[in-house]
Design an enzyme around this catalytic site. Structure first.
Site, PDB file in Angstrom:
ATOM      1  N   LYS A 251      35.280  36.245  39.022  1.00  0.00           N
ATOM      2  CA  LYS A 251      36.350  36.820  39.836  1.00  0.00           C
ATOM      3  C   LYS A 251      36.456  35.953  41.089  1.00  0.00           C
ATOM      4  O   LYS A 251      35.632  36.042  42.000  1.00  0.00           O
ATOM      5  CB  LYS A 251      36.049  38.273  40.209  1.00  0.00           C
ATOM      6  CG  LYS A 251      37.194  38.929  40.955  1.00  0.00           C
ATOM      7  CD  LYS A 251      36.895  40.378  41.248  1.00  0.00           C
ATOM      8  CE  LYS A 251      38.111  41.110  41.778  1.00  0.00           C
ATOM      9  NZ  LYS A 251      38.737  40.510  42.949  1.00  0.00           N
ATOM     10  N   ARG A 256      46.134  35.148  44.194  1.00  0.00           N
ATOM     11  CA  ARG A 256      46.648  35.196  42.834  1.00  0.00           C
ATOM     12  C   ARG A 256      48.057  34.636  42.801  1.00  0.00           C
ATOM     13  O   ARG A 256      48.882  34.991  43.643  1.00  0.00           O
ATOM     14  CB  ARG A 256      46.686  36.648  42.362  1.00  0.00           C
ATOM     15  CG  ARG A 256      47.168  36.811  40.925  1.00  0.00           C
ATOM     16  CD  ARG A 256      47.108  38.271  40.550  1.00  0.00           C
ATOM     17  NE  ARG A 256      47.349  38.496  39.149  1.00  0.00           N
ATOM     18  CZ  ARG A 256      46.977  39.593  38.510  1.00  0.00           C
ATOM     19  NH1 ARG A 256      46.351  40.547  39.152  1.00  0.00           N
ATOM     20  NH2 ARG A 256      47.246  39.764  37.235  1.00  0.00           N
ATOM     21  N   ARG A 274      51.295  38.231  44.226  1.00  0.00           N
ATOM     22  CA  ARG A 274      51.341  39.528  43.544  1.00  0.00           C
ATOM     23  C   ARG A 274      52.343  40.464  44.198  1.00  0.00           C
ATOM     24  O   ARG A 274      52.714  41.460  43.622  1.00  0.00           O
ATOM     25  CB  ARG A 274      49.949  40.150  43.439  1.00  0.00           C
ATOM     26  CG  ARG A 274      49.267  40.342  44.737  1.00  0.00           C
ATOM     27  CD  ARG A 274      47.821  40.664  44.499  1.00  0.00           C
ATOM     28  NE  ARG A 274      47.631  42.087  44.277  1.00  0.00           N
ATOM     29  CZ  ARG A 274      46.477  42.633  43.956  1.00  0.00           C
ATOM     30  NH1 ARG A 274      45.425  41.879  43.774  1.00  0.00           N
ATOM     31  NH2 ARG A 274      46.356  43.920  43.824  1.00  0.00           N
ATOM     32  N   PHE A 344      43.903  32.225  34.304  1.00  0.00           N
ATOM     33  CA  PHE A 344      43.218  33.232  33.479  1.00  0.00           C
ATOM     34  C   PHE A 344      44.131  33.942  32.493  1.00  0.00           C
ATOM     35  O   PHE A 344      43.666  34.742  31.695  1.00  0.00           O
ATOM     36  CB  PHE A 344      42.433  34.229  34.336  1.00  0.00           C
ATOM     37  CG  PHE A 344      43.231  34.922  35.424  1.00  0.00           C
ATOM     38  CD1 PHE A 344      44.139  35.912  35.134  1.00  0.00           C
ATOM     39  CD2 PHE A 344      43.041  34.557  36.756  1.00  0.00           C
ATOM     40  CE1 PHE A 344      44.848  36.554  36.127  1.00  0.00           C
ATOM     41  CE2 PHE A 344      43.756  35.188  37.774  1.00  0.00           C
ATOM     42  CZ  PHE A 344      44.665  36.191  37.452  1.00  0.00           C
ATOM     43  N   ARG A 426      47.361  49.471  36.194  1.00  0.00           N
ATOM     44  CA  ARG A 426      45.927  49.315  36.387  1.00  0.00           C
ATOM     45  C   ARG A 426      45.250  50.109  35.284  1.00  0.00           C
ATOM     46  O   ARG A 426      45.575  51.261  35.070  1.00  0.00           O
ATOM     47  CB  ARG A 426      45.555  49.911  37.755  1.00  0.00           C
ATOM     48  CG  ARG A 426      44.131  49.682  38.180  1.00  0.00           C
ATOM     49  CD  ARG A 426      43.865  50.374  39.506  1.00  0.00           C
ATOM     50  NE  ARG A 426      44.620  49.836  40.615  1.00  0.00           N
ATOM     51  CZ  ARG A 426      44.332  48.706  41.252  1.00  0.00           C
ATOM     52  NH1 ARG A 426      43.296  47.991  40.886  1.00  0.00           N
ATOM     53  NH2 ARG A 426      45.068  48.297  42.254  1.00  0.00           N
ATOM     54  N   LYS A 432      36.776  45.321  37.152  1.00  0.00           N
ATOM     55  CA  LYS A 432      36.202  44.407  38.148  1.00  0.00           C
ATOM     56  C   LYS A 432      34.860  44.940  38.626  1.00  0.00           C
ATOM     57  O   LYS A 432      34.638  46.154  38.669  1.00  0.00           O
ATOM     58  CB  LYS A 432      37.164  44.196  39.311  1.00  0.00           C
ATOM     59  CG  LYS A 432      37.576  45.443  40.028  1.00  0.00           C
ATOM     60  CD  LYS A 432      38.606  45.146  41.096  1.00  0.00           C
ATOM     61  CE  LYS A 432      39.141  46.437  41.686  1.00  0.00           C
ATOM     62  NZ  LYS A 432      40.137  46.273  42.703  1.00  0.00           N
TER      63      LYS A 432
HETATM   64  P1  AMP Z   1      41.364  43.306  43.535  1.00  0.00           P
HETATM   65  O1  AMP Z   1      42.273  42.505  44.427  1.00  0.00           O
HETATM   66  O2  AMP Z   1      40.022  43.594  44.119  1.00  0.00           O
HETATM   67  O3  AMP Z   1      42.042  44.520  42.944  1.00  0.00           O
HETATM   68  O4  AMP Z   1      41.007  42.385  42.255  1.00  0.00           O
HETATM   69  C1  AMP Z   1      41.979  41.915  41.402  1.00  0.00           C
HETATM   70  C2  AMP Z   1      42.302  40.476  41.724  1.00  0.00           C
HETATM   71  O5  AMP Z   1      41.239  39.603  41.361  1.00  0.00           O
HETATM   72  C3  AMP Z   1      43.461  39.928  40.932  1.00  0.00           C
HETATM   73  O6  AMP Z   1      44.686  40.334  41.449  1.00  0.00           O
HETATM   74  C4  AMP Z   1      43.254  38.415  41.065  1.00  0.00           C
HETATM   75  O7  AMP Z   1      43.861  37.977  42.272  1.00  0.00           O
HETATM   76  C5  AMP Z   1      41.760  38.259  41.273  1.00  0.00           C
HETATM   77  N1  AMP Z   1      41.066  37.523  40.213  1.00  0.00           N
HETATM   78  C6  AMP Z   1      40.142  36.581  40.442  1.00  0.00           C
HETATM   79  N2  AMP Z   1      39.654  36.090  39.311  1.00  0.00           N
HETATM   80  C7  AMP Z   1      40.281  36.721  38.292  1.00  0.00           C
HETATM   81  C8  AMP Z   1      40.199  36.651  36.880  1.00  0.00           C
HETATM   82  N3  AMP Z   1      39.340  35.820  36.275  1.00  0.00           N
HETATM   83  N4  AMP Z   1      41.000  37.467  36.146  1.00  0.00           N
HETATM   84  C9  AMP Z   1      41.866  38.316  36.757  1.00  0.00           C
HETATM   85  N5  AMP Z   1      41.987  38.430  38.108  1.00  0.00           N
HETATM   86  C10 AMP Z   1      41.200  37.645  38.872  1.00  0.00           C
END
Ligand code: AMP
Length: 601
Positions: A251, A256, A274, A344, A426, A432
């Site tokens: 991650k 993104r 996003r 990804f 979601r 995650k």
């Molecule tokens: P969060 O912002 O904590 O909800 O985590 C989701 C975000 O992780 C996504 O919107 C991506 O920007 C990021 N991300 C980083 N690496 C990856 C991955 N390998 N696959 C999907 N999302 C990823």
């Protein structure tokens, strides 16, 4: 159609906060609109002339609008300024200034919807020398012919204040009532999620019915709403959820992007954040590399842009890549802050929409879609690090490797045939798991600033604490979760008033439920990342109010700003009530906790 009809509908919408009532008002109105005009009606209902991802905005300054009101109403500038200070809304100022008596003598022909669209379009494209004066005159022309209620909405539209409370969810409910069935509502939503263009969906539906809507496909140039991940607290829980086997990816801690790539004479590359902002100018090197290295003609891919040190082949923290978001000196930033994209996902390639195919298939197609670049100092384009995991030991090992590589944690992804790309939602197809979870902190929350408290002592003269809110997409309402006073450094505190100025509101925002009353209210706009020790029932905070316990909302305990301003997120994309509730439920040991506000500053 006359503009008065749409203004009357906005007025009716504004008079209620009940979603069902809003849906009925909209459905009733939509049925009367000519399909050819419906697209623009939909855009205008959120104060725009185009879909959200189009960068063009009306954005007239309040002062300019007040000038137009002065010129049309004949009132004194000082009186209008005074009203503006009192009311804080140029729409209300216009409504009060354009008295009924005056209208009768002034307007000759009623204002048509088409005239409004034409003049607003002219305002939008007016640039260069004397543009402010020209914009003011164009608006005056409209105000001249408008009634008091019409003037209210015109002034709100041009200043970017069109919030009548009906969000895209309500609009889609209304579209389903007007032209389809309740059962077909998910198809309408899917069409919106893969085009981000509700105007297009509405027009297609009104003109061609559900058959036409079902034919709407992902296309290069129209951003797709991003798929989001759920979270779980431990690696074994993740392995259980995926019944012992899944893929783990790093991650990455970056930005993104969804890249739309088209080669050929009419080719282009667009990188969307996003929140559907066009980030292409921030990553010109990535855009160029993606286009050069793509095999084939067209594709939509997703990846994370991360700051990178080519000399040591290591990743750099998030703060570095944010320098690429500044407006000026981009060529210097490109030089100074090398970036790599770790791809990804693949959503579309050369005529095939992959969003309804499995994750494994999409990944396979992604990995065969780009050439390596063996020239240049390093390859700007790469794939996310990934392994298939089927034991807890392997899961822990991969997670440790991700942390050692300076990633935030891992993304676990389902390998089943049903693991499609769920645009705009979601779910547990992606889970995650971050480093923070292992340090007793539950997670980070992205919260909207809705209020501020003046500082005392060392913080006198600046805001000392902020009132933070999360969002409920089902109702379109915000609810408070904490008073945030920790984690700010002096430079951030000094910059805060400037960052929040544009969102200042004289009254509590109409989309917010709040018990706590700050010194200053803000419309939800600025999103900050916050950590917390845990979540507890709160008598004073209103997020997820009444869902766990009657007369209680959910509040964050010991909230702390992480230093990250989430300018890649809209307030509607911040942490939802549902997520906060899930977190609360995840906290296994419910020891008796102090009420949330007893521990705050
Ligand atoms: P969060 O912002 O904590 O909800 O985590 C989701 C975000 O992780 C996504 O919107 C991506 O920007 C990021 N991300 C980083 N690496 C990856 C991955 N390998 N696959 C999907 N999302 C990823």
């Amino acid at each position: 159609m006359l503009f008065s009809e749409i203004a009357k509908t906005f007025d009716r919408l504004e008079s209620t906060t009940r979603r069902l009532e809003m849906t009925d008002i909209l459905a009733e109105f939509i049925k009367t609109v000519n399909p050819a005009e419906l697209r623009e009606v939909v855009y205008l209902s959120v104060g725009r002339l185009h879909p959200d991802f189009c960068p063009l905005e009306l954005g007239m300054a309040d002062k300019l609008v007040l000038k137009a009101i002065v010129s049309v109403s004949g009132k004194k500038q000082s009186d209008v300024d005074e009203m503006w200070i009192k009311l804080g809304d140029p729409g209300q100022v216009a409504e009060q200034c354009i008295s009924k008596k005056k209208q009768m003598t002034l307007f000759s022909e009623p204002l048509t919807f088409q005239t409004v669209i034409d003049v607003l379009s002219a305002i939008e494209v007016t640039t260069g020398k004397d543009s402010q004066d020209k914009k003011m005159k164009l608006l005056s022309r409209l105000l001249h012919e408008s009634s008091a209620v019409e003037a209210r909405y015109l002034c709100r539209i041009v200043t970017g204040r069109m919030r009548v409370g009906a969000g895209s969810m309500t609009l889609m409910d209304a579209l389903a009532i007007a032209f389809a069935t309740k059962e077909e509502r998910p198809e309408i939503e899917r069409a919106f999620n893969i085009t981000c263009d509700l105007g297009l969906v509405a027009e297609t539906l009104a003109a061609g019915g559900m058959e036409a809507v079902k034919k709407i496909k992902v296309s290069v140039g129209s951003p797709v709403k991003v798929m989001l991940a759920e979270r779980l607290r431990t690696l074994p829980e993740i392995m259980d959820k995926f019944e012992g086997k899944c893929a783990f990816e790093y991650k990455y801690d970056g930005i993104r992007v969804q890249a739309h790539i088209k080669k050929g004479a009419d080719g282009f590359v667009k990188l969307y954040s996003r929140r559907l902002e066009d980030l292409t100018s921030n990553f010109p090197d990535i855009a160029e590399a993606l286009k050069n290295q793509l095999k084939g003609n067209e594709a939509i891919i997703e990846g994370e842009c991360v700051a990178y040190d080519p000399a040591t082949n290591t990743l750099k923290p998030f703060q570095n890549v944010t320098h690429r978001r500044k407006k000026h000196g981009m060529s210097q930033a490109v030089e100074e802050i090398p970036v790599r994209i770790f791809m990804f996902d693949l959503l579309y390639k050369d005529g095939t929409d992959y969003t309804l195919t499995s994750y494994s298939h999409r990944r396979l197609m992604l990995e065969t879609s780009f050439n390596d670049n063996t020239e240049g100092p390093y390859d700007l384009v790469g794939y996310s690090e990934r392994e298939i995991i089927s034991t807890e030991e392997h899961a822990q090992e991969f997670f440790d490797k991700a942390i050692a590589a300076k990633c935030e944690g891992i993304m676990a992804k389902a390998l089943t045939d049903s693991s499609i790309y769920r645009a705009g939602s979601r779910g547990f197809l992606w889970i995650k798991y971050k480093k923070d979870y292992t340090q007793a902190l539950v997670d980070t929350f992205d919260l909207a600033v809705v209020g501020a408290f003046y500082g005392m002592g060392k913080r006198a003269g600046v805001y000392g604490a902020l009132l933070m809110a999360s969002y409920d997409p089902d109702t379109g309402r915000f609810g408070t979760t904490c008073k945030l006073g920790t984690g700010f450094d002096d430079a951030f505190l000094a910059a805060l008033p400037g960052m929040l100025e544009a969102y200042k509101s004289n009254t509590k925002p109409s989309s917010l439920d709040a018990e706590m009353v700050p010194d200053v209210w803000f419309l939800p706009g600025l999103v900050l990342e916050v950590t917390a020790a845990d979540i507890s029932l709160s008598p004073i905070h209103t997020a997820a109010f009444g869902t766990i316990k009657e007369d209680s909302g959910l509040g964050l305990r010991f909230p702390r700003f992480t230093g990250k301003v989430r300018d890649d997120k809209t307030p509607e994309q911040c942490t939802t009530f549902e997520e906060i509730k899930e977190f609360y439920e995840l906290q296994e040991e419910r020891d008796v906790q102090e009420p949330v506000d007893a521990v705050e500053e």
